[in-house]
Design an enzyme around this catalytic site. Structure first.
Site, mmCIF file in Angstrom:
data_model
loop_
_atom_site.group_PDB
_atom_site.id
_atom_site.type_symbol
_atom_site.label_atom_id
_atom_site.label_comp_id
_atom_site.label_asym_id
_atom_site.label_seq_id
_atom_site.Cartn_x
_atom_site.Cartn_y
_atom_site.Cartn_z
ATOM 1 N N ASN A 116 0.780 -1.207 -0.002
ATOM 2 C CA ASN A 116 0.058 -0.096 -0.144
ATOM 3 C C ASN A 116 0.882 1.434 -0.144
ATOM 4 O O ASN A 116 0.213 2.355 -0.547
ATOM 5 C CB ASN A 116 -1.099 0.046 1.113
ATOM 6 C CG ASN A 116 -0.364 0.182 2.392
ATOM 7 O OD1 ASN A 116 0.887 -0.464 2.602
ATOM 8 N ND2 ASN A 116 -1.060 0.374 3.616
ATOM 9 N N GLU B 214 4.382 -3.748 12.245
ATOM 10 C CA GLU B 214 3.511 -2.439 12.225
ATOM 11 C C GLU B 214 2.494 -3.189 11.352
ATOM 12 O O GLU B 214 2.445 -3.600 10.411
ATOM 13 C CB GLU B 214 4.005 -1.429 11.435
ATOM 14 C CG GLU B 214 4.973 -0.379 12.066
ATOM 15 C CD GLU B 214 4.584 0.169 13.684
ATOM 16 O OE1 GLU B 214 3.380 0.224 13.609
ATOM 17 O OE2 GLU B 214 5.435 0.204 14.262
ATOM 18 N N CYS C 274 -2.844 1.719 6.649
ATOM 19 C CA CYS C 274 -3.223 1.248 7.885
ATOM 20 C C CYS C 274 -3.727 2.296 8.933
ATOM 21 O O CYS C 274 -4.378 2.193 10.005
ATOM 22 C CB CYS C 274 -2.002 0.621 8.530
ATOM 23 S SG CYS C 274 -0.484 1.647 8.159
#
Ligand code: ADP
Length: 496
Positions: A163, A261, A295
């Protein structure tokens, strides 16, 4: 030996190699896989080497071999190489930004913006490499020179998602290298071109051979053997919770240092006193930019019930008017999802929410008439219950739920009642409420009157609870992860 990332040609499409020990080369298996434009799947970007166990072994060997010299090199030398890489990347920002858009599907503005951010990150770590490496302490013996020095760990694995295909690799690789580690880089299978472009810039800037190695390919064929290689001392991972948790278990079992993460279910709280137009703009940007695939994306608008109807109406109107289409066109405001599978999954979640009785406030929900690309129209649901699936699970797409609440206390309680804690926003004019929010919200990145997404390179980034592994990336926090501390007691010899 081939000196270019393009190692072959399949018809009109280039075939890109692995970068191991300073050489671009085919996978040991000779296999490659196709990479296509998610907005127009008939557009073949190129083929990329399908790395495997043998390639991972070669890459880790190269990184292990290069470590001694690189870790002993001057931080100033390392800084100069990172700075040069930033300049090389800066000279190609528009070209690489366009490639990013073609490969990942975010808008041109975002693709070029992300590439510029990678430039900024490389520059930042060129500076950071020249910062102090330790601390000087007083000692019980006044003649003792007592100090600490942070030293590199060894060969590190950098495992990244699709992403942010250039910014996330940059923010992991740059500090790893700046502080004297060597790297094996395994990018997301779906975005190998950006990984090649970043690797090219660093290689051209003069990294010695073996210091950075790129192995493209699948999670199973490349990721698994890399994570389990005993010579890999540390792993920095960004991706899904499921993979992150599993990876941490196997890597820590063999004693590796791990940084994760992962996901988020990020709230934007809008209080009754907020500037509603400003809140609407920031909630939409947070929720819909990058097609909701961040995210840090906003996926819950937690709104005081006194303004919930008005805010929902304005959100619905503006989200409904977003221009969804080919992100390579300047006017497009939202591109496709990353893959057919992702589009199907997100459309399925929208249908499921409708079936479960949630109110869809935007017109057409999942349906699209945008051709073969992996498009899903953005969806806004109103009157969402805080414990519903839509309010609890990370959907990773352009889907936003409005959750009405009664005041700040309930808003914070609802905001905290999820397993994630990456980022959070509050919209208010009241400084007292803002301070209460900052104190009580369980999130690693907190915004007041700005969107939930956004991470500047000079400050730590990471989440609370299930979003992270209690370590932080970027800023000075990166030095903590990518180094270990040596404590030195230096006494003078006894005088004769
Ligand atoms: P995303 O969908 O955001 O890419 P994933 O968690 O599936 O999230 O993947 C993140 C990165 O981790 C990708 O580069 C992927 O190939 C890699 N990966 C996935 N599974 C594994 C695994 N078991 N071991 C190592 N790496 C993995």
């Amino acid at each position: 030996m081939v000196n270019s990332a393009v190692i072959d040609q399949h018809g009109a499409a280039p075939v890109f190699g692995l970068y191991i020990n300073g050489e671009w080369r085919a996978a040991a298996s000779g296999k490659s896989y196709e990479n296509r434009n998610p907005a127009r799947p008939d557009d073949l970007i190129g083929s990329f080497a399908s790395g495997g166990t043998e390639d991972v072994d070669a890459a880790v060997s190269a990184a292990a071999e290069a470590f001694t010299a690189w870790s002993m090199s001057s931080p100033i030398t390392r800084a100069n190489i990172l700075y040069k890489a930033s300049e090389i990347l800066a000279s190609r920002v528009n070209e690489i930004g366009r490639e990013l858009t073609r490969e990942e599907g975010k808008t041109l503005k975002e693709g070029i913006g992300e590439t510029s951010r990678a430039v900024q990150i490389l520059r930042y770590y060129a500076g950071e490499a020249q910062q102090p490496t330790g601390e000087h302490y007083p000692s019980a013996n006044p003649a003792t020179l007592l100090y600490t020095v942070r030293e590199p760990l060894g060969p590190c694995a950098i495992i990244t998602p699709w992403n942010f295909p250039i910014a996330i690799p940059a923010w992991k690789i740059a500090p790893a290298l700046a502080f004297g580690n060597t790297v094996v880089f395994k990018p997301a299978t779906l975005t190998p071109l950006c990984a090649v472009r970043l690797t090219e810039a660093l290689a051209e800037a003069g990294l010695p051979e073996g210091v950075l190695n790129l192995v493209t390919g699948s999670a199973g064929e490349v990721g698994d053997p890399l994570v389990n290689d005993e010579r890999i001392i540390a792993i920095s991972f960004t991706g899904s919770n499921e993979v992150g948790r599993q990876l941490k278990m196997s890597a820590t079992a063999r004693g590796a240092k791990v940084q994760l993460e992962m996901g988020g279910k990020n709230p934007a709280i809008v209080l009754a006193d907020a500037d509603l137009e400003h809140a609407v703009t920031n909630v939409i940007n947070g929720a819909m930019m990058s097609t909701g695939q961040k995210c840090t994306a906003t996926s819950r608008a937690i709104v005081d019930h006194r303004v919930a109807d008005e805010l929902s109406e304005r959100l619905a109107q503006r989200i409904g008017a977003l221009r969804v289409g080919d992100p390579q066109e300047e006017a497009t405001q939202m591109g496709p999802l990353i893959s057919a599978e992702a589009a199907k999954r997100v459309a399925g979640e929208i249908d499921r929410a409708k079936r479960e009785g949630l109110t869809l406030l935007t017109k057409d929900g999942a349906s699209t008439d945008l051709g073969d690309g992996y498009f899903v129209r953005p969806a806004l649901f109103g009157g969402v219950a805080p414990d519903s699936r839509l309010a609890q699970e990370e959907l990773f797409g352009p889907v936003l739920g409005v959750i009405p609440v009664d005041g700040l206390d309930e808003a914070i309680e609802v905001a905290n009642n999820v397993r994630f804690g990456l980022s959070a926003s509050l919209f208010t004019r009241d400084i007292g409420r803002a301070l209460t929010f900052v104190r009580k919200i369980q999130a690693g990145v907190v915004h007041v009157n700005s969107e939930t997404a956004g991470a500047e390179p000079q400050v730590p980034f990471g989440g609370y609870k299930g979003s992270s592994s209690y370590s932080r990336e970027q800023g000075k926090a990166a030095r903590e992860f990518f180094t270990q501390v040596k404590t030195v007691y230096l006494d003078p010899p006894p005088s004769a």
